[in-house]
Design a protein around this motif. Structure first.
Motif, PDB file in Angstrom:
ATOM      1  N   ILE A  68       0.683  -1.211  -0.126  1.00 64.19           N
ATOM      2  CA  ILE A  68       0.108   0.024   0.088  1.00 64.19           C
ATOM      3  C   ILE A  68       0.909   1.348  -0.051  1.00 64.19           C
ATOM      4  O   ILE A  68       1.951   1.369   0.860  1.00 64.19           O
ATOM      5  N   VAL A  69       0.700   2.159  -0.904  1.00 66.06           N
ATOM      6  CA  VAL A  69       1.298   3.541  -0.884  1.00 66.06           C
ATOM      7  C   VAL A  69       0.066   4.413  -0.543  1.00 66.06           C
ATOM      8  O   VAL A  69      -0.737   4.969  -1.122  1.00 66.06           O
ATOM      9  N   PRO A  70       0.266   4.738   0.914  1.00 64.99           N
ATOM     10  CA  PRO A  70      -0.895   6.165   1.240  1.00 64.99           C
ATOM     11  C   PRO A  70      -0.322   7.281   0.337  1.00 64.99           C
ATOM     12  O   PRO A  70       0.693   7.762   0.156  1.00 64.99           O
ATOM     13  N   TYR A  71      -1.338   8.038  -0.227  1.00 66.44           N
ATOM     14  CA  TYR A  71      -1.249   9.240  -0.728  1.00 66.44           C
ATOM     15  C   TYR A  71      -2.173  10.211  -0.281  1.00 66.44           C
ATOM     16  O   TYR A  71      -3.339  10.099  -0.153  1.00 66.44           O
ATOM     17  N   GLY A  72      -1.511  11.497  -0.181  1.00 67.60           N
ATOM     18  CA  GLY A  72      -2.238  12.584   0.333  1.00 67.60           C
ATOM     19  C   GLY A  72      -2.323  13.615  -0.788  1.00 67.60           C
ATOM     20  O   GLY A  72      -3.304  13.609  -1.772  1.00 67.60           O
ATOM     21  N   GLY A  73      -1.592  14.616  -0.712  1.00 66.50           N
ATOM     22  CA  GLY A  73      -1.900  15.740  -1.861  1.00 66.50           C
ATOM     23  C   GLY A  73      -1.044  15.450  -2.745  1.00 66.50           C
ATOM     24  O   GLY A  73      -0.818  16.402  -3.794  1.00 66.50           O
ATOM     25  N   GLY A  74       0.130  14.776  -2.631  1.00 66.79           N
ATOM     26  CA  GLY A  74       1.111  14.291  -3.668  1.00 66.79           C
ATOM     27  C   GLY A  74       2.226  15.242  -3.809  1.00 66.79           C
ATOM     28  O   GLY A  74       2.910  15.524  -4.846  1.00 66.79           O
ATOM     29  N   THR A  75       2.429  16.482  -2.854  1.00 69.41           N
ATOM     30  CA  THR A  75       3.196  17.319  -2.743  1.00 69.41           C
ATOM     31  C   THR A  75       4.630  17.004  -2.403  1.00 69.41           C
ATOM     32  O   THR A  75       5.611  17.865  -2.251  1.00 69.41           O
ATOM     33  N   GLY A  76       4.832  16.015  -1.653  1.00 69.32           N
ATOM     34  CA  GLY A  76       6.248  15.362  -1.173  1.00 69.32           C
ATOM     35  C   GLY A  76       7.403  15.522  -2.149  1.00 69.32           C
ATOM     36  O   GLY A  76       7.121  15.351  -3.325  1.00 69.32           O
ATOM     37  N   LEU A  77       8.492  16.004  -1.623  1.00 67.76           N
ATOM     38  CA  LEU A  77       9.703  16.076  -2.584  1.00 67.76           C
ATOM     39  C   LEU A  77      10.786  15.045  -2.274  1.00 67.76           C
ATOM     40  O   LEU A  77      11.779  15.204  -2.886  1.00 67.76           O
ATOM     41  N   VAL A  78      10.510  14.029  -1.533  1.00 69.47           N
ATOM     42  CA  VAL A  78      11.514  13.019  -1.474  1.00 69.47           C
ATOM     43  C   VAL A  78      11.066  11.486  -2.281  1.00 69.47           C
ATOM     44  O   VAL A  78      11.567  10.423  -2.085  1.00 69.47           O
ATOM     45  N   GLY A  79       9.760  11.470  -3.058  1.00 72.93           N
ATOM     46  CA  GLY A  79       9.466  10.358  -3.289  1.00 72.93           C
ATOM     47  C   GLY A  79       8.566   9.498  -2.397  1.00 72.93           C
ATOM     48  O   GLY A  79       8.291   8.088  -3.060  1.00 72.93           O
ATOM     49  N   GLY A  80       8.237   9.934  -1.330  1.00 74.48           N
ATOM     50  CA  GLY A  80       7.526   8.880  -0.604  1.00 74.48           C
ATOM     51  C   GLY A  80       6.263   8.411  -1.271  1.00 74.48           C
ATOM     52  O   GLY A  80       5.692   7.420  -0.738  1.00 74.48           O
ATOM     53  N   GLN A  81       5.497   9.178  -1.925  1.00 75.70           N
ATOM     54  CA  GLN A  81       4.247   9.011  -2.360  1.00 75.70           C
ATOM     55  C   GLN A  81       4.069   8.185  -3.806  1.00 75.70           C
ATOM     56  O   GLN A  81       3.100   8.212  -4.312  1.00 75.70           O
ATOM     57  N   ILE A  82       5.431   7.770  -4.223  1.00 74.57           N
ATOM     58  CA  ILE A  82       5.243   7.179  -5.486  1.00 74.57           C
ATOM     59  C   ILE A  82       6.011   5.954  -5.402  1.00 74.57           C
ATOM     60  O   ILE A  82       7.209   5.748  -4.657  1.00 74.57           O
ATOM     61  N   ALA A  83       5.601   4.861  -5.765  1.00 79.55           N
ATOM     62  CA  ALA A  83       6.371   3.396  -5.850  1.00 79.55           C
ATOM     63  C   ALA A  83       6.792   3.342  -7.353  1.00 79.55           C
ATOM     64  O   ALA A  83       5.947   3.234  -8.463  1.00 79.55           O
ATOM     65  N   PRO A  84       7.984   3.595  -7.509  1.00 75.15           N
ATOM     66  CA  PRO A  84       8.328   3.355  -8.852  1.00 75.15           C
ATOM     67  C   PRO A  84       8.371   2.240  -9.627  1.00 75.15           C
ATOM     68  O   PRO A  84       8.190   1.179  -9.201  1.00 75.15           O
ATOM     69  N   GLU A  85       8.150   2.211 -10.850  1.00 73.82           N
ATOM     70  CA  GLU A  85       7.884   1.147 -11.788  1.00 73.82           C
ATOM     71  C   GLU A  85       8.958   0.175 -11.968  1.00 73.82           C
ATOM     72  O   GLU A  85      10.218   0.398 -11.777  1.00 73.82           O
ATOM     73  N   GLY A  86       8.633  -1.087 -11.416  1.00 77.57           N
ATOM     74  CA  GLY A  86       9.964  -2.272 -11.530  1.00 77.57           C
ATOM     75  C   GLY A  86      10.578  -2.146 -10.152  1.00 77.57           C
ATOM     76  O   GLY A  86      11.432  -3.297 -10.207  1.00 77.57           O
ATOM     77  N   GLU A  87      10.478  -1.489  -9.362  1.00 75.50           N
ATOM     78  CA  GLU A  87      11.019  -1.650  -8.069  1.00 75.50           C
ATOM     79  C   GLU A  87      10.468  -2.776  -7.295  1.00 75.50           C
ATOM     80  O   GLU A  87      11.215  -3.502  -6.574  1.00 75.50           O
ATOM     81  N   LEU A  88       9.114  -3.169  -7.331  1.00 70.28           N
ATOM     82  CA  LEU A  88       8.353  -3.830  -6.291  1.00 70.28           C
ATOM     83  C   LEU A  88       7.258  -4.543  -7.067  1.00 70.28           C
ATOM     84  O   LEU A  88       6.715  -4.024  -8.103  1.00 70.28           O
ATOM     85  N   GLU A  89       6.646  -5.552  -6.432  1.00 77.47           N
ATOM     86  CA  GLU A  89       5.030  -5.717  -6.866  1.00 77.47           C
ATOM     87  C   GLU A  89       4.312  -4.610  -7.035  1.00 77.47           C
ATOM     88  O   GLU A  89       4.417  -3.855  -5.971  1.00 77.47           O
ATOM     89  N   THR A  90       3.454  -4.468  -7.826  1.00 77.60           N
ATOM     90  CA  THR A  90       2.549  -3.046  -7.820  1.00 77.60           C
ATOM     91  C   THR A  90       1.847  -2.926  -6.868  1.00 77.60           C
ATOM     92  O   THR A  90       0.902  -3.757  -6.448  1.00 77.60           O
ATOM     93  N   PRO A  91       1.985  -1.714  -5.956  1.00 74.90           N
ATOM     94  CA  PRO A  91       1.141  -1.667  -4.704  1.00 74.90           C
ATOM     95  C   PRO A  91      -0.276  -1.079  -5.233  1.00 74.90           C
ATOM     96  O   PRO A  91      -0.504  -0.676  -6.166  1.00 74.90           O
ATOM     97  N   LEU A  92      -1.291  -1.150  -3.971  1.00 72.22           N
ATOM     98  CA  LEU A  92      -2.230  -0.250  -4.185  1.00 72.22           C
ATOM     99  C   LEU A  92      -2.046   1.273  -3.854  1.00 72.22           C
ATOM    100  O   LEU A  92      -1.578   1.330  -2.551  1.00 72.22           O
ATOM    101  N   ILE A  93      -2.420   2.163  -4.672  1.00 69.98           N
ATOM    102  CA  ILE A  93      -2.494   3.595  -4.090  1.00 69.98           C
ATOM    103  C   ILE A  93      -3.499   3.887  -3.216  1.00 69.98           C
ATOM    104  O   ILE A  93      -4.744   3.716  -3.854  1.00 69.98           O
ATOM    105  N   LEU A  94      -3.532   4.108  -1.985  1.00 68.78           N
ATOM    106  CA  LEU A  94      -4.710   4.547  -1.037  1.00 68.78           C
ATOM    107  C   LEU A  94      -4.584   6.200  -0.964  1.00 68.78           C
ATOM    108  O   LEU A  94      -3.874   6.647  -0.023  1.00 68.78           O
ATOM    109  N   SER A  95      -5.679   6.573  -1.639  1.00 72.58           N
ATOM    110  CA  SER A  95      -5.775   8.153  -1.475  1.00 72.58           C
ATOM    111  C   SER A  95      -6.829   8.412  -0.594  1.00 72.58           C
ATOM    112  O   SER A  95      -8.079   8.059  -0.512  1.00 72.58           O
ATOM    113  N   LEU A  96      -6.652   9.406   0.348  1.00 79.31           N
ATOM    114  CA  LEU A  96      -7.494   9.986   1.258  1.00 79.31           C
ATOM    115  C   LEU A  96      -8.149  11.159   0.777  1.00 79.31           C
ATOM    116  O   LEU A  96      -8.773  11.854   1.445  1.00 79.31           O
TER     117      LEU A  96
END
Length: 473
Positions: A68-96
């Motif tokens: 699960i990748v918790p997703y807020g406003g998407g304004t973070g500057l260190v990539g915490g809200q993004i799961a890069p393609e090919g890094e892991l199994e595709t996660p579920l983006i959980l947007s509030l």
């Protein structure tokens, strides 16, 4: 680590248990971040409307091993809200994004309770409607959501007086990795009953659970505000002015921002419509100061008195004091647009460092000298000097593209972070670790702290489903 993907089969199996509009294919906005450093994996977004739906989603993911990748406003500057393609199994983006309710306001207690998806600007407005202040303020406040701001322990311009986001939170409601709901949404100023889960979740960047609501501190609104831009002698003079201002104005100083000529030059080049406090003349070093005073005190008079004292001591040679709310807004527009001007120019390497206040001039001098030995780069050094947080960004020579110097990025970043660490500072002051700074955490982090962090992560999230790949490798 997660062993399954949030693919169409997983979504089809879940969709029978949730409202029909819960899941959608991730649009591009969910797969990118402001600096363009990470491209997210194509997948699905879940948009729950309440805490119970969040809990059901998290439990389902935990049961099946889906990340699960918790997703807020998407304004973070260190990539915490993004799961890069090919890094892991595709996660579920959980947007509030649907959980935006201001649940309650208690003016007499100076408390506001909000869903985690509430936008910061809307929380500020809700506080203002009851003649209170929620002081967290940053450039992305029109889109940043309070859950994400708590998850990253965001700073902003008012830390000097009011503290980081952590300091503005009394209690949390959160869904833990097994899907259980922690009902810690208290309004208490004192609660000495064991481990502090609130502070554990704040700053954890979604790796230990999903914040769903927060109990926030409000403050009385200052009766009058004052804003001024001081021209200062050099970086050392910034500390001298801060000391002088504190002796004269005490705790009324809410913001104390350092700006350099390079930042204003970049504004003139990329956004010439932004009015500068000294017109076309850009002094080398400036301080933007905000004060808030109680009834009966004149902020203009206070700032004039401060300038006269600073001038007499050789700290400041000139100043402009805002004479209206419009001019005050113009001053702050300069500071708030500097990051966007930086983005348009294109940095070779950007840094969010913090050092002890007394070491700020030393850091600036040493870092400049180190960068000069690498090449002929431009440096825009600015930030929240009142709390020791500098944004020290390195740019290519005028007329040259950043793409020509990307081979030097790693060396420059290492130099800057080494100097900050050597002076007792840190490589991340307010942006967090995310995915961009995991290697820095491994290099500069205290071994005992890293071991404790790993143990906490393994204990709370044994399947590793919460924001996999963020913070800890």
């Amino acid at each position: 680590m997660p062993r399954d993907s949030a693919d169409s089969g997983f979504i089809d199996a879940l969709s029978h248990h949730f409202p029909p509009d819960m899941f959608t294919q991730a649009e591009q906005s969910y797969l990118e971040e402001p600096r363009g450093r990470f491209q997210g994996a194509q997948g699905f977004v879940a948009r729950p409307r309440n805490t119970q739906e969040v809990a059901a989603l998290v439990k389902a993911c935990n049961d099946t091993g889906v990340g699960i990748v918790p997703y807020g406003g998407g304004t973070g500057l260190v990539g915490g809200q993004i799961a890069p393609e090919g890094e892991l199994e595709t996660p579920l983006i959980l947007s509030l994004e649907r959980m935006t309710q201001i649940r309650a306001v208690y003016p007499q207690e100076n408390v506001l309770i909000a869903d985690a998806g509430a936008i910061l600007a809307n929380i500020q407005t809700a506080a203002s409607e009851v003649d209170r202040l929620f002081p967290l303020s940053l450039a992305s406040e029109g889109s940043a959501r309070i859950g994400g701001l708590l998850g990253t322990n965001a700073g902003g311009v008012n830390v000097l007086r009011y503290g980081n986001t952590r300091d503005l939170c009394l209690g949390l409601e959160a869904v833990l990795p097994d899907g259980s709901i922690w009902n810690g949404l208290k309004r208490l100023r004192k609660d000495n009953t064991g481990y502090d889960l609130r502070n554990l979740l704040i700053g954890s960047e979604g790796t230990l659970g999903v914040i769903t609501a927060a109990s926030l501190k409000l403050f009385p609104r200052p009766a009058s505000l004052g804003t001024a831009v001081f021209v200062i002698r050099d970086a050392e003079a910034a500390l001298e002015l801060l000391s002088l201002a504190k002796s004269q104005l005490g705790e009324s100083i809410s913001a104390f921002e350092l700006m350099h000529r390079t930042g204003l030059d970049f504004l003139s080049k990329t956004m010439p419509e932004i009015r500068k406090p000294f017109g076309d003349h850009h002094p080398e070093w400036m301080i933007l100061m905000d004060i808030g005073l109680p009834k009966g005190l004149d902020p203009t008079e206070a700032l004039e008195t401060l300038f006269m004292a600073a001038e007499a001591e050789g700290i400041s040679s000139d100043a402009v004091i805002a004479q209206s709310e419009g001019q005050r807004t113009e001053f702050w527009s300069v500071r708030e647009h500097i990051p966007e001007a930086n983005r348009r120019i294109g940095a070779v390497s950007s840094h969010d460092v913090s050092v002890p206040l007394g070491e700020l001039p030393n850091f600036i001098a040493r870092a400049r000298q180190a960068i000069a030995q690498v090449g002929d780069f431009r440096i825009n050094c600015f930030g929240h000097v009142g709390d020791g947080n500098l944004h020290f960004n390195v740019f290519p020579p005028d007329g040259k593209s950043r793409d020509l110097f990307l081979d030097e990025t790693k060396q420059i970043k290492r130099l800057v972070h080494d100097i900050a660490s050597d002076l007792g500072g840190t490589f991340s002051a307010e942006h967090g670790v995310g995915r961009a700074k995991k290697a820095d955490l491994a290099r500069y982090g205290d071994p005992a702290k890293l071991a404790a962090m790993r143990a906490i992560k393994d204990a709370l999230d044994p399947k590793g489903i919460m924001n996999p790949g963020a913070v800890l490798s």
